[in-house]
Scaffold this motif. Structure first.
Motif, mmCIF file in Angstrom:
data_model
loop_
_atom_site.group_PDB
_atom_site.id
_atom_site.type_symbol
_atom_site.label_atom_id
_atom_site.label_comp_id
_atom_site.label_asym_id
_atom_site.label_seq_id
_atom_site.Cartn_x
_atom_site.Cartn_y
_atom_site.Cartn_z
ATOM 1 N N ILE A 410 22.459 8.658 3.845
ATOM 2 C CA ILE A 410 22.988 9.993 4.150
ATOM 3 C C ILE A 410 23.831 10.463 2.790
ATOM 4 O O ILE A 410 24.406 9.531 2.098
ATOM 5 N N PRO A 411 23.693 11.621 2.516
ATOM 6 C CA PRO A 411 24.631 12.366 1.461
ATOM 7 C C PRO A 411 25.982 11.662 1.241
ATOM 8 O O PRO A 411 26.321 11.341 -0.010
ATOM 9 N N GLU A 412 26.851 11.397 2.427
ATOM 10 C CA GLU A 412 28.119 11.136 2.451
ATOM 11 C C GLU A 412 28.251 9.591 2.033
ATOM 12 O O GLU A 412 29.473 9.137 1.981
ATOM 13 N N PHE A 413 27.254 8.692 1.921
ATOM 14 C CA PHE A 413 27.435 7.484 1.669
ATOM 15 C C PHE A 413 28.059 7.032 0.358
ATOM 16 O O PHE A 413 28.773 6.038 0.432
ATOM 17 N N THR A 414 27.748 7.977 -0.588
ATOM 18 C CA THR A 414 28.449 7.468 -1.937
ATOM 19 C C THR A 414 29.702 7.492 -1.906
ATOM 20 O O THR A 414 30.229 6.507 -2.557
ATOM 21 N N ASP A 415 30.365 8.464 -1.370
ATOM 22 C CA ASP A 415 31.707 8.540 -1.286
ATOM 23 C C ASP A 415 32.379 7.534 -0.303
ATOM 24 O O ASP A 415 33.202 6.907 -0.800
ATOM 25 N N LEU A 416 31.765 7.542 0.808
ATOM 26 C CA LEU A 416 32.311 6.516 1.930
ATOM 27 C C LEU A 416 32.234 4.931 1.204
ATOM 28 O O LEU A 416 33.259 4.030 1.074
ATOM 29 N N GLY A 417 31.064 4.606 0.529
ATOM 30 C CA GLY A 417 30.772 3.348 0.265
ATOM 31 C C GLY A 417 31.701 2.960 -1.038
ATOM 32 O O GLY A 417 32.205 1.760 -1.063
ATOM 33 N N THR A 418 31.944 3.949 -1.872
ATOM 34 C CA THR A 418 32.878 3.636 -3.106
ATOM 35 C C THR A 418 34.204 3.524 -2.343
ATOM 36 O O THR A 418 35.142 2.515 -2.870
ATOM 37 N N LYS A 419 34.761 4.267 -1.529
ATOM 38 C CA LYS A 419 36.192 4.106 -1.098
ATOM 39 C C LYS A 419 36.358 2.719 -0.545
ATOM 40 O O LYS A 419 37.289 2.176 -0.496
ATOM 41 N N VAL A 420 35.338 2.525 0.578
ATOM 42 C CA VAL A 420 35.548 1.059 1.167
ATOM 43 C C VAL A 420 35.424 -0.465 0.410
ATOM 44 O O VAL A 420 36.129 -1.008 0.317
ATOM 45 N N SER A 421 34.323 0.113 -0.730
ATOM 46 C CA SER A 421 34.381 -1.147 -1.858
ATOM 47 C C SER A 421 35.805 -1.154 -2.511
ATOM 48 O O SER A 421 36.143 -2.483 -2.912
ATOM 49 N N GLN A 422 36.726 -0.269 -2.556
ATOM 50 C CA GLN A 422 37.689 -0.478 -3.280
ATOM 51 C C GLN A 422 38.690 -1.056 -2.512
ATOM 52 O O GLN A 422 39.473 -2.117 -2.921
ATOM 53 N N GLU A 423 38.527 -0.929 -1.077
ATOM 54 C CA GLU A 423 39.431 -1.766 -0.187
ATOM 55 C C GLU A 423 38.904 -3.159 -0.237
ATOM 56 O O GLU A 423 39.758 -4.192 -0.087
ATOM 57 N N ALA A 437 41.878 -4.069 5.015
ATOM 58 C CA ALA A 437 40.928 -3.519 4.351
ATOM 59 C C ALA A 437 40.010 -2.786 5.290
ATOM 60 O O ALA A 437 39.677 -1.484 4.981
ATOM 61 N N LEU A 438 39.540 -3.492 6.133
ATOM 62 C CA LEU A 438 38.641 -2.888 7.319
ATOM 63 C C LEU A 438 39.349 -2.056 8.108
ATOM 64 O O LEU A 438 38.549 -0.808 8.607
ATOM 65 N N ALA A 439 40.427 -2.008 8.281
ATOM 66 C CA ALA A 439 40.918 -0.903 9.098
ATOM 67 C C ALA A 439 41.148 0.497 8.639
ATOM 68 O O ALA A 439 40.875 1.392 9.253
ATOM 69 N N LYS A 440 41.442 0.254 7.162
ATOM 70 C CA LYS A 440 41.514 1.519 6.592
ATOM 71 C C LYS A 440 39.921 2.030 6.315
ATOM 72 O O LYS A 440 39.828 3.117 6.368
ATOM 73 N N SER A 441 38.990 0.941 6.367
ATOM 74 C CA SER A 441 37.597 1.437 5.887
ATOM 75 C C SER A 441 36.936 2.138 7.165
ATOM 76 O O SER A 441 36.344 3.141 7.213
ATOM 77 N N GLN A 442 37.333 1.681 8.298
ATOM 78 C CA GLN A 442 37.214 2.241 9.825
ATOM 79 C C GLN A 442 37.588 3.916 9.908
ATOM 80 O O GLN A 442 36.889 4.445 10.317
ATOM 81 N N LYS A 443 38.633 3.978 9.413
ATOM 82 C CA LYS A 443 39.149 5.543 9.663
ATOM 83 C C LYS A 443 38.377 6.284 8.581
ATOM 84 O O LYS A 443 38.045 7.502 8.858
#
Length: 455
Positions: A410-423, A437-443
């Protein structure tokens, strides 16, 4: 996708995974004029990896002289080329006829109406032999409408690389089909086998196509998923959490120094310099480890991607050719695409640059070429097996709302995946716990749920 380099924040529909492109010497490119706006020339926009630059060197003599079609290349670093492709294709400006796209972008671009379907060309070009393209590649470049929108230049999956000599010295045997638990045990036993040698190298560098690519394959096989079939975010569910804790614990206990900033390039360097005994990453790395002059040539063994609950877990990535729908020269563009992805081109590369340089991983026939098999004997079969066992539409233990092994398409994954990877990278560095890290990522992922829920 061999790997992705450090990425800028993505745009609406930018970038790809997977497992990504190898960092290569910069080759600057500039647009060579309006060749794509009719006439006997086309404009091609492509990433600056080594195999693409070899293509550039061969085109004039072996394509243009034969067809009369001049090819104007624009060759740019990965981040830059993705930005430029998305701008030109989204606007349907038609400045470029052909561009390098991946199996992440092609289905998205096709849904947006930015690409010319290629099935009609394939049908009228039996010499191209579409059935010779490996099935997972054909599937990953086919959109929801059942039409083909890309042809692969090369393909890859992921597998486990290990030092055969180090294992022999320690009296250890790599299982034919290792589990992640076995890999963790082996990493502990080979850690320190030589001065300065760590047990395993795993990417920790932030980036949805860096650390998140291998980690997501671990999540899949541990029973986790980014989203369930109803688009509910599942980053704090047991499967995702257990996989992430396992990955972080393993790299912190027996992984490379500076793991939080290590990506494909760093792990490649550590492996060639005997700083790590194992490495889980892209199958395309094998050609570099076995290259002439490599300090570890002949010392590396190759095993399937480790598993837990699934039968296979390797990712799937390809740099492929996409034809812009607004192209003024689609027929000439197809002639270039069909040549650049052909059996003929692979043999040309083998003869001119060496068989290890062949852009493999896309055609079954490649693995029957005697010269290629001789030069790539240690990893060719493993690579093909990894690609053919990849399951982009069914990579885990539950149904998914979108295809993708090391990404969610999905188009949004580039941004989501990058932010989660930072956590996750912060957890690898010890700056926060995996739970935090995962609690932040879940949000973050739950915001995607709101957009897609009920579709």
């Amino acid at each position: 996708m061999r790997t992705q380099s450090r990425r800028r924040p993505p745009g609406t529909l930018l970038a790809t995974a997977a497992a990504g492109t190898l960092l290569a010497p910069l080759l600057s490119g500039c647009w060579a004029g309006a060749g794509g706006l009719g006439g006997d020339s086309i404009n091609v926009l492509m990433v600056n990896n080594p195999q693409m630059t070899e293509l550039q060197k061969l085109t004039s003599r072996y394509f243009t002289q034969k067809t009369g079609i001049k090819v104007n290349f624009t060759v740019l670093p990965e981040n830059d080329v993705r930005d430029k492709i998305s701008q030109d294709f989204a606007n349907q400006a038609g400045q470029y006829d052909v561009a390098t796209l991946s199996n992440y972008e092609i289905p998205i671009y096709a849904r947006n109406g930015w690409l010319h379907e290629l099935g009609s060309y394939v049908k009228d070009d039996p010499g191209f032999d579409q059935q010779d393209i490996l099935a997972p590649m054909r599937q990953s470049l086919t959109a929801d409408d059942g039409k083909l929108y890309g042809e692969p230049f090369y393909g890859e999956s992921s597998f486990l690389m290990y030092r055969k000599d180090v294992f022999a010295q320690k009296g250890l045997t790599m299982p034919a089909h290792p589990t992640w638990r076995q890999v963790a045990d082996l990493a502990a036993k080979v850690d320190g086998a030589e001065p300065g040698m760590k047990g395993i190298c795993l990417r920790g560098l932030p980036g949805w196509g860096e650390s998140m690519a291998p980690l997501t394959t671990v999540v899949n096989t541990f029973g986790g998923t980014w989203f369930d079939k109803d688009w509910k975010a599942r980053l704090t569910a047991p499967g995702f959490k257990n996989a992430t804790k396992f990955y972080v614990d393993l790299v912190r206990a027996h992984g490379e120094s500076g793991a939080a900033q290590s990506g494909f390039a760093e792990c490649l360097n550590d492996t060639t310099q005997s700083k790590t005994a194992m490495w889980y990453d892209a199958t395309s790395a094998a050609g570099l480890l076995e290259a002439k002059g490599s300090p570890v040539k002949g010392k590396i063994g190759y095993a399937p991607a480790p598993v837990d609950r699934t039968r296979s877990s390797g990712w799937l990535y390809t740099w492929a050719w996409g034809l812009q729908k607004a192209s003024h020269n689609p027929d000439k563009a197809w002639k270039f695409i069909s040549w650049a992805s052909s059996k003929e081109y692979e043999r040309l590369v083998g003869e001119k640059f060496g068989w290890a340089d062949v852009p493999a991983g896309k055609r079954a026939s490649t693995y029957e070429i005697p010269q290629y098999r001789a030069e790539a004997a240690s990893f060719a079969d493993r690579t093909r097996e990894a690609i053919e066992s990849a399951r982009p539409r069914d990579p885990g233990v539950q149904k998914r709302p979108a295809p993708g092994i090391q990404f969610v398409d999905i188009p949004e994954f580039t941004d989501l995946g990058t932010k989660v990877s930072q956590e996750i990278s912060a957890a690898i560095a010890g700056r926060q716990s995996v739970d935090t890290a995962l609690a932040k990522s879940q949000k973050l992922a739950s915001q995607i749920t709101k957009e897609y829920e009920g579709r």
